[in-house]
Design a protein around this motif. Structure first.
Motif, PDB file in Angstrom:
ATOM      1  N   ALA A  75       0.919  -1.311   0.154  1.00  0.00           N
ATOM      2  CA  ALA A  75      -0.220   0.230   0.222  1.00  0.00           C
ATOM      3  C   ALA A  75       0.920   0.969  -0.120  1.00  0.00           C
ATOM      4  N   ILE A 279      -9.432   2.537   4.510  1.00  0.00           N
ATOM      5  CA  ILE A 279      -8.064   1.471   4.076  1.00  0.00           C
ATOM      6  C   ILE A 279      -7.472   1.008   4.694  1.00  0.00           C
ATOM      7  N   ARG A 288      -6.468   1.121  -4.607  1.00  0.00           N
ATOM      8  CA  ARG A 288      -5.355   1.565  -3.372  1.00  0.00           C
ATOM      9  C   ARG A 288      -5.073   2.658  -3.814  1.00  0.00           C
ATOM     10  N   LYS A 291      -7.825   5.442  -3.020  1.00  0.00           N
ATOM     11  CA  LYS A 291      -7.422   6.558  -1.831  1.00  0.00           C
ATOM     12  C   LYS A 291      -6.240   6.624  -1.455  1.00  0.00           C
ATOM     13  N   VAL A 292      -5.046   6.205  -1.444  1.00  0.00           N
ATOM     14  CA  VAL A 292      -4.216   6.292  -1.083  1.00  0.00           C
ATOM     15  C   VAL A 292      -3.844   8.564  -1.780  1.00  0.00           C
ATOM     16  N   ILE A 295      -5.792  10.854   0.458  1.00  0.00           N
ATOM     17  CA  ILE A 295      -5.909  11.608   1.950  1.00  0.00           C
ATOM     18  C   ILE A 295      -5.380  12.029   2.377  1.00  0.00           C
ATOM     19  N   SER A 303      -8.210   3.484   8.938  1.00  0.00           N
ATOM     20  CA  SER A 303      -7.331   2.145   8.967  1.00  0.00           C
ATOM     21  C   SER A 303      -6.795   1.815   9.547  1.00  0.00           C
TER      22      SER A 303
END
Length: 503
Positions: A75, A279, A288, A291-292, A295, A303
């Motif tokens: 991730a 997450i 993935r 979403k990162v 943030i 998370s």
């Protein structure tokens, strides 16, 4: 520029970055032939080190031809990769030869790029003669180009980031320490770094790096912040606090020790009319990355421990499940992360709710909580020294050293070792869970052996994706049985970008 320190001075002068004595000392040590254990607090800016080295290797310095940055989780590989690409597009990094490599993303086969970001399991397999791009060929007895990635590794500068996370698993730690030993013997410049390397882990690392390695304690920078820490009686209190703080306009991070806990917390907050981002490790590669990327703009993130390392963002409030000191320090490092600004000392809030009893050792969690109550804050003084003697998979470390040191040992030997123990690093599972109506790797989620076996036991051969007519006999090492029989993975029950895989 003739030295690494020249590149350091050029970097901070040209781009207005703050001086970091710990980074300068690390570069000086590398220049003088010493590997380094860099102990730097969260928010120190360790990525700057990778960027400076990227510029140095792009200018053909003698120390190394490329940089390999090793991280424990998939991730966070994508997060650092995209960050470095962005710096390259802005001209801060002088090369655009930047790649990422993990078990489900192969942008830099054999680590050929000038800057490579990779996972521990991918790095270990390539170092010890099982290159991931040849994985299927090796186990179908078609041969391998294993010396090619090894040659590129041995001509690199290797950074092992967030090394403390290896201490949570015997295989990971054994493989990681074996890698340090063989790279040391080959004269490869090594940097091991983390904010939470306790004295026990430091001794284990230094034992492998040898007398020619130095420890650099980065004490020149400390985030100017005040954390208000409270220990809660119930998890429900944490949910209510999260809701209230978001409505006050604060950025909130809620962390659970398990994926199931995180999903439940997410659904409860969503049910209260909030818009959290969830997450964890069971999202497809595409989701993935998405979403990162979101943030930094999110007001509420829920998370698992994947948030602990490598994701550079700052929250006003942390609400976390009780965990060992190493994990708690890393989680608290996401709060008021950027230190003093124009308004004076930054302040953050941390709330710790009760331990669910899963993932971590209960005694260590309780000891950590006692120290939190005593210290009334969370910083490096909270760190508890662990005894790693019984944690390290010493047999694995010895076997890997033999495989590396002997020119007469080819990939057949490590193939046999892999078949015997079914993985060399904990995260090396190659079983993919495909959602309904898709056989695309980018849509799949990573599954453990145990998770895949449960799906097959409940669905039978209909769970298999690819060659579904094969009967699987080897449940002791399912991933290899599937690989040899051209089975792509298993079919999970459902998937959506909101909560991830359902199986």
């Amino acid at each position: 520029m003739s030295s690494l320190v020249d590149f350091y001075n050029d970097f901070i002068t040209r781009h207005g970055f703050e001086e970091r004595k710990g980074i300068e000392d690390t570069l000086n040590n590398l220049e003088n032939g010493h590997s380094v254990v860099l102990k730097a607090p969260t928010g120190y800016g360790k990525t700057t080190l990778t960027m400076i080295l990227a510029n140095a290797v792009s200018s053909d310095i003698d120390l190394g031809s490329r940089v390999i940055h090793v991280l424990p989780y998939r991730a966070i590989v994508q997060d650092l990769y995209l960050k470095l690409k962005n710096y390259a597009d802005r001209g801060i990094i002088y090369t655009k030869s930047i790649g990422a490599q993990d078990m489900d993303y192969q942008d830099s086969p054999f680590f050929m790029k000038k800057v490579n970001v990779t996972t521990l399991d991918t790095f270990i397999l390539n170092l010890f003669k099982l290159p991931t791009v040849d994985f299927k060929s090796i186990f179908k007895n078609y041969g391998s180009h294993y010396e090619f990635p090894r040659a590129l590794i041995y001509s690199s500068i290797v950074i092992f980031d967030e090394f403390h996370l290896l201490g949570e698993d015997g295989k990971n730690l054994g493989a990681g320490l074996a890698a340090l030993e063989v790279l040391r013997d080959a004269g490869v410049p090594i940097i091991v770094t983390s904010a939470t390397i306790d004295k026990g882990l430091e001794r284990a690392i230094m034992d492998k790096l040898g007398k020619n390695a130095n420890v650099v304690n980065a004490t020149d920078f400390k985030i100017d912040r005040k954390l208000y820490v409270n220990v809660l009686e119930k998890e429900e209190e944490g949910i209510s606090i999260a809701e209230g703080k978001v409505k006050e306009g604060k950025r909130v991070l809620l962390v659970y020790n398990t994926r199931a806990g995180a999903i439940e917390g997410y659904m409860r907050l969503k049910g209260r009319g909030l818009s959290p981002i969830l997450i964890h490790s069971k999202f497809s590669r595409k989701d993935r990355i998405d979403k990162v990327n979101k943030i930094n703009d999110a007001k509420l993130v829920v998370s698992t421990q994947v948030i602990e390392a490598g994701i550079d963002t700052s929250f006003d409030v942390l609400i976390t499940e009780a965990s060992p000191s190493h994990n708690l320090i890393q989680r608290a490092g996401r709060v008021a992360r950027y230190g003093k600004g124009g308004k004076g000392k930054l302040e953050g809030e941390v709330y710790v709710f009760p331990f669910s009893g899963k993932v971590y050792d209960e005694r260590e969690v309780e000891e950590t909580l006692e120290r939190v109550r005593e210290l009334k804050t969370i910083d490096e003084n909270l760190l508890i020294e662990r005894d790693y003697t019984d944690v390290i998979d010493s047999k694995l470390a010895r076997d890997l050293s033999v495989i590396d040191n002997s020119v007469f040992v080819d990939s057949k030997k490590v193939k046999s070792l892999y078949e015997e123990i079914c993985s060399i690093a904990r995260n090396a599972s190659i079983i993919l869970g495909f959602p309904p109506n898709s056989n695309e790797v980018n849509d799949a989620i990573p599954l453990t052996e145990e998770e895949a076996i449960k799906i097959i036991e409940s669905k039978g051969s209909s769970a298999l994706v690819g060659n579904g007519n094969v009967k699987l006999y080897n449940r002791r090492c399912l991933q290899l049985e599937m690989l040899k029989n051209d089975i792509l993975g298993v079919r999970i029950q459902d998937y959506n970008s909101e909560i991830g895989g359902v199986y």
